[in-house]
Design an enzyme around this catalytic site. Sequence first.
Site, PDB file in Angstrom:
ATOM      1  N   HIS A 105       6.066  -8.975  -2.796  1.00  9.09           N
ATOM      2  CA  HIS A 105       6.268  -8.246  -4.055  1.00  9.09           C
ATOM      3  C   HIS A 105       7.666  -8.486  -4.625  1.00  9.09           C
ATOM      4  O   HIS A 105       8.243  -7.609  -5.272  1.00  9.09           O
ATOM      5  CB  HIS A 105       6.026  -6.740  -3.869  1.00  9.09           C
ATOM      6  CG  HIS A 105       4.639  -6.394  -3.456  1.00  9.09           C
ATOM      7  ND1 HIS A 105       3.593  -6.278  -4.350  1.00  9.09           N
ATOM      8  CD2 HIS A 105       4.109  -6.142  -2.224  1.00  9.09           C
ATOM      9  CE1 HIS A 105       2.483  -5.972  -3.688  1.00  9.09           C
ATOM     10  NE2 HIS A 105       2.772  -5.894  -2.399  1.00  9.09           N
ATOM     11  N   TYR A 392       7.713   0.134   5.367  1.00  5.39           N
ATOM     12  CA  TYR A 392       8.307   0.302   4.047  1.00  5.39           C
ATOM     13  C   TYR A 392       9.647   1.027   4.126  1.00  5.39           C
ATOM     14  O   TYR A 392      10.536   0.792   3.304  1.00  5.39           O
ATOM     15  CB  TYR A 392       7.350   1.054   3.115  1.00  5.39           C
ATOM     16  CG  TYR A 392       6.293   0.165   2.504  1.00  5.39           C
ATOM     17  CD1 TYR A 392       6.288  -0.114   1.147  1.00  5.39           C
ATOM     18  CD2 TYR A 392       5.296  -0.411   3.288  1.00  5.39           C
ATOM     19  CE1 TYR A 392       5.321  -0.931   0.575  1.00  5.39           C
ATOM     20  CE2 TYR A 392       4.328  -1.232   2.733  1.00  5.39           C
ATOM     21  CZ  TYR A 392       4.346  -1.487   1.383  1.00  5.39           C
ATOM     22  OH  TYR A 392       3.400  -2.302   0.822  1.00  5.39           O
TER      23      TYR A 392
END
Length: 730
Positions: A105, A392
């Site tokens: 991403h 994350y």
Amino acid sequence: MRHFWLLPAVAGIAGAQCPYLSGEMSFTQEQDNAGDTIEVTEQPIDNTLYVNDTGSYMTTDFGTPISDQTSLKAGPRGPTLLEDFIFRQKLQRFDHERVPERVVHARGAGAYGTFKSYADWSNVTAADFLSANDKETPMFCRFSTVVGFRGSVDTARDVHGHACRFYTDEGNYDIVGINFAPFFIQDAIQFPDLVHAIKPMPNNEIPQAATAHTSAWDFFSQQSTALHSALWLMSGNGIPRSFRHMNGYGVHSFRFVAANGTSKVVRTPWKSQQGVASLVWDEAQAAAGKNSDYHRQDLYNAMPNGHYPKYELQAQIMDEADMLRFGFDLLDPTKLVPEEVVPYTPLGMMELNANPTNYFAEVEQAGFQPGHVVPGIDFTDDPLLQGRLFSYLDTQLTRHGGPNFEQIPVNRPRKPVHNNNRDGFGQQQIPTNNWAYTPNSMSNGYPMQANQTQGHGFFTAPYRYASGHLVRQTSPTFNDHWSQPAMFWNSLIPAEQQMVVNAIVFENSKVNSPHVRKNVVNQLNMVNNNLAVRVARGLGLDEPSPNPTYYTSNKTSNVGTFGKPLLSIEGLQVGFLASNSHPESIKQGQAMAAQFSAAGVDLNIVTEAYADGVNTTYALSDAIDFDALIIADGVQSLFASPALANQMNSTATSTLYPPARPFQILVDSFRYGKPVAAVGSGSVALKNAGIDSSRSGVYTGSSETTEKIAKEVLEGLYTFRFVDRFALDE
């Protein structure tokens, strides 16, 4: 050659005489306005953090006024001095401007907005942002591609990130999703393997932002959980028209927990209120070469023009007892819940309405985490989700150099933060509580412990429990990897099925291992024999016999990108091809523009050179720039076919644009399935391009019927792509 050494000296002498290098440039009003200070739009960030340089003098980072255009030297031609703190700080700050890009991403775009709840949902969740009708919550969203580096192209065939943050009254809540309902793997421990497989080959870092290589398809064919997402990737979902025209899916099952402790299992997608739409593959490749910022630019331009993207937050709300009820496990992130089985409940609407002020400060530094939850939201035992809760959080330490990334403005909650966390790199707060431990008596126990009844604290669903032997094994309820890919294939219209076949053949034609290509066909044959046979033909492989163990006739709705009209055409672009040599054509476009503007559609008048009323030129334009095309009356000489381009009355060849550019825009627009129209003699261009005016999505009429033509084009934009123009192999 012996005088070559003189060149730098001569250049230096010339440069010394250049008034633009003297540091004393005079500015006209036009020049002064060219770099206007960006207007800060209303965003959920403390206004004191914005820096306005208007009327100010240059300073160091520590506030000393300075001049920073010339180094401190021992004489005009002497050495630069080490004591030059202005030089050292300026270069040091430049040397460290970049942070490590995201492993996945990396390339993205973002926008701010507002979420408004449709109702009081406290019967199913204690989440405050869903606690009242019309309750508004500030938002920030980041859209992205997955595989490519930060400098890659927007229109690569890829999964697309769809991460949205709610700045709620109880802290930040993130839905960290993608534009696919399923994911490639079931267990987070396989995530490094997936990413290593789909990233460029390590020996040459080729290809960029693409799965069209051996390691990706070797993984897909060996790890059969990936088949479902791989088919989504090969469909139009892999090449969306824009970030505005794709859905977002949280992928995992989460829990909604009410204040009384009752819990529901939920899947929470965002549904685009523009409708779902995609490019076609040739168009996506052209866009990659002509405008690598295709999606970024679309999003960035939309909001200033009054086109505010909207997405409806929906939920599939299921009982705890439904975990295994539907023939698959709700903890399996490679499965979707068909909406025919569990309908969607609309919860509220998000509208994006403001661009970031600074890309790096807001979009690049944004750190989303599925672990950002608020009271009323809880997790499930989905093994992919459980791993993401660690990963994350962990990745932010490397990207931001320390644990204080939550203090970055875009990451800060919109409520005060109180805890005993202290110090670390980049600390931006000044704690006044000297008693940073619990329990304590010196500060009366502050900050106090919050729970469900005091402080409205986070609470875990009472339903949850865990027991069992410690094992490294996958649940048998996760073992069917082929039925849902088959359902997805069955749910696509024939034209999109053909696109899937073409995409798989294209990508595997770049696979340099024969046994990998055979394995791909074998796995596809577990999904659907027709799919496998068509791919095998395209790759020159033997056609497999049916392997029907997991074959199904099941279908579901709204998983493809073709075959359904758009919900809104607001923000779409129409090209009006005119000519400077025929001024009436420009006036014709101006007359039609109001009708399109009333529908929220932008009409772009294109000519050979800029003039009053002209939006862009042929040199700058391509079929990728427009969602529909209209050819003006009287400009047919621009559209001579290449074979006739040199005829006496043709202006198709010009120094103002590449050879036959207007003709190519027309041909490609039709080939991409877009609405195409011609006014009056402009229909000659259709004939030259071999376009039958009786085909669907092709509109003609006289110069007296422009209102009718505009209406037809607007209707055609809802259809978006006319799929009868795409060839089928059967």
